[in-house]
Design an enzyme around this catalytic site. Structure first.
Site, PDB file in Angstrom:
ATOM      1  N   ASP A 143      -9.875  -3.363  -6.960  1.00 30.47           N
ATOM      2  CA  ASP A 143      -9.195  -2.611  -6.101  1.00 30.47           C
ATOM      3  C   ASP A 143      -9.528  -0.811  -6.531  1.00 30.47           C
ATOM      4  O   ASP A 143      -9.301  -0.451  -7.536  1.00 30.47           O
ATOM      5  CB  ASP A 143      -7.590  -2.595  -6.180  1.00 30.47           C
ATOM      6  CG  ASP A 143      -6.984  -1.953  -4.862  1.00 30.47           C
ATOM      7  OD1 ASP A 143      -7.602  -0.782  -4.471  1.00 30.47           O
ATOM      8  OD2 ASP A 143      -5.866  -2.357  -4.469  1.00 30.47           O
ATOM      9  N   CYS A 162       0.802  -1.250  -0.003  1.00 29.77           N
ATOM     10  CA  CYS A 162       0.101   0.139  -0.128  1.00 29.77           C
ATOM     11  C   CYS A 162       0.897   1.234   0.062  1.00 29.77           C
ATOM     12  O   CYS A 162       1.640   1.455  -0.935  1.00 29.77           O
ATOM     13  CB  CYS A 162      -0.972  -0.014   1.228  1.00 29.77           C
ATOM     14  SG  CYS A 162      -2.274   1.234   1.551  1.00 29.77           S
ATOM     15  N   HIS A 217      -8.269  -5.028  -1.253  1.00 30.81           N
ATOM     16  CA  HIS A 217      -7.101  -4.072  -0.752  1.00 30.81           C
ATOM     17  C   HIS A 217      -6.947  -4.232   0.665  1.00 30.81           C
ATOM     18  O   HIS A 217      -7.525  -4.368   1.537  1.00 30.81           O
ATOM     19  CB  HIS A 217      -7.357  -2.538  -0.997  1.00 30.81           C
ATOM     20  CG  HIS A 217      -6.287  -1.784  -0.808  1.00 30.81           C
ATOM     21  ND1 HIS A 217      -5.299  -1.346  -1.972  1.00 30.81           N
ATOM     22  CD2 HIS A 217      -5.702  -1.214   0.009  1.00 30.81           C
ATOM     23  CE1 HIS A 217      -4.467  -0.518  -1.397  1.00 30.81           C
ATOM     24  NE2 HIS A 217      -4.560  -0.592  -0.163  1.00 30.81           N
TER      25      HIS A 217
END
Length: 262
Positions: free
Chosen positions: A196, A149, A228
């Site tokens: 996502d 991320c 995600h």
């Protein structure tokens, strides 16, 4: 011909906080390198020599010193890597602002929180990497990098250098643009959910087209039915999500070893 530089993976959002907190006891240590608190997890070894394979790891918004993060890093250490991760949130990760199973605490605004942290991380990470290398480099040392991320652009920055690392990997990225993919020079492994909101299919296809045109070595590992954050915050009571999380880690490990052992 004008070259665009469109955003492909957007800034962090509420989806980055979904998932569950895991249970376990991290085995790494807290040290300070380059003025930044750092998590370090050592591989099992009976030798006094410094480890030869080192991963620079860049966490998601839950940061270093969060149990999910540290257990993932410990996993890589248990498979022969020295793993080193910066606390680029300086003790103020999203973990402090989340009620597990509920959501963000009242009054917390993610966009307001992330702005100074991404600015600090961009400024502090390069000197931190330099300090880590000065501390842990030895004859025969090889470096690789992983990120989740928020950590993805720091992986890409290292892959864009000539000799910072030999390969890298990220999962469910944030904060990426087209130039990140144009500039990388080293092999890239991407572990992704098929849906996502930060990195939609259209962006994924653009990134793959850029990498394909430059004949770059890359893998795009794609999972359906997860979201995600699966690489660090999967619901491990769900057999499929647990399997996906484990396959992501196995993919990272095999990819890095392919080039570290070359």
């Amino acid at each position: 011909m004008t070259t665009t530089n469109k955003t492909l993976a957007g800034p962090v959002s509420d989806c980055c906080a979904q998932g569950m907190k895991h249970v376990g006891t991290p085995v790494g240590q807290k040290i300070n390198i380059g003025g930044m608190d750092t998590y370090i997890s050592y591989p099992p070894t009976s030798s006094s020599e410094k480890p030869k394979k080192i991963i620079l790891a860049f966490p998601d918004i839950f940061g270093t010193f969060y149990v999910n993060t540290d257990l993932v890093l410990d996993h890589f250490a248990s498979h022969g890597f020295l793993v080193i991760a910066p606390d680029y949130f300086q003790g103020d990760s999203v973990a402090k602002h989340v009620e597990e199973g509920v959501g963000f605490k009242p009054g917390f605004d993610l966009a307001t929180w992330v702005t100074p942290h991404i600015q600090f991380a961009k400024k502090a990470t390069p000197p931190w990497v330099k300090a880590v290398k000065e501390e842990f480099s030895a004859p025969g040392t090889q470096w690789a990098t992983i990120g989740y991320c928020f950590g993805a652009p720091f992986v890409m920055d290292l892959l864009a250098e000539d000799d910072a690392v030999v390969a890298g990997a990220f999962a469910h990225p944030a904060f990426l643009d087209e130039d990140h993919f144009r500039k990388i020079k080293k092999p890239l492994f991407m572990s992704l959910p098929d849906i996502d909101q930060l990195y939609p299919a259209e962006s994924r296809h653009v990134a793959e087209e850029i990498l394909t045109k430059k004949e770059h070595k890359y893998v795009a590992q794609l999972f359906g039915g997860v979201h995600h954050g699966f690489g660090t915050r999967a619901d491990i009571t769900n057999p499929y999500e647990k399997w996906v999380k484990e396959e992501c880690a196995k993919g990272f490990e095999a990819w890095l070893n392919l080039f570290l052992d070359a």
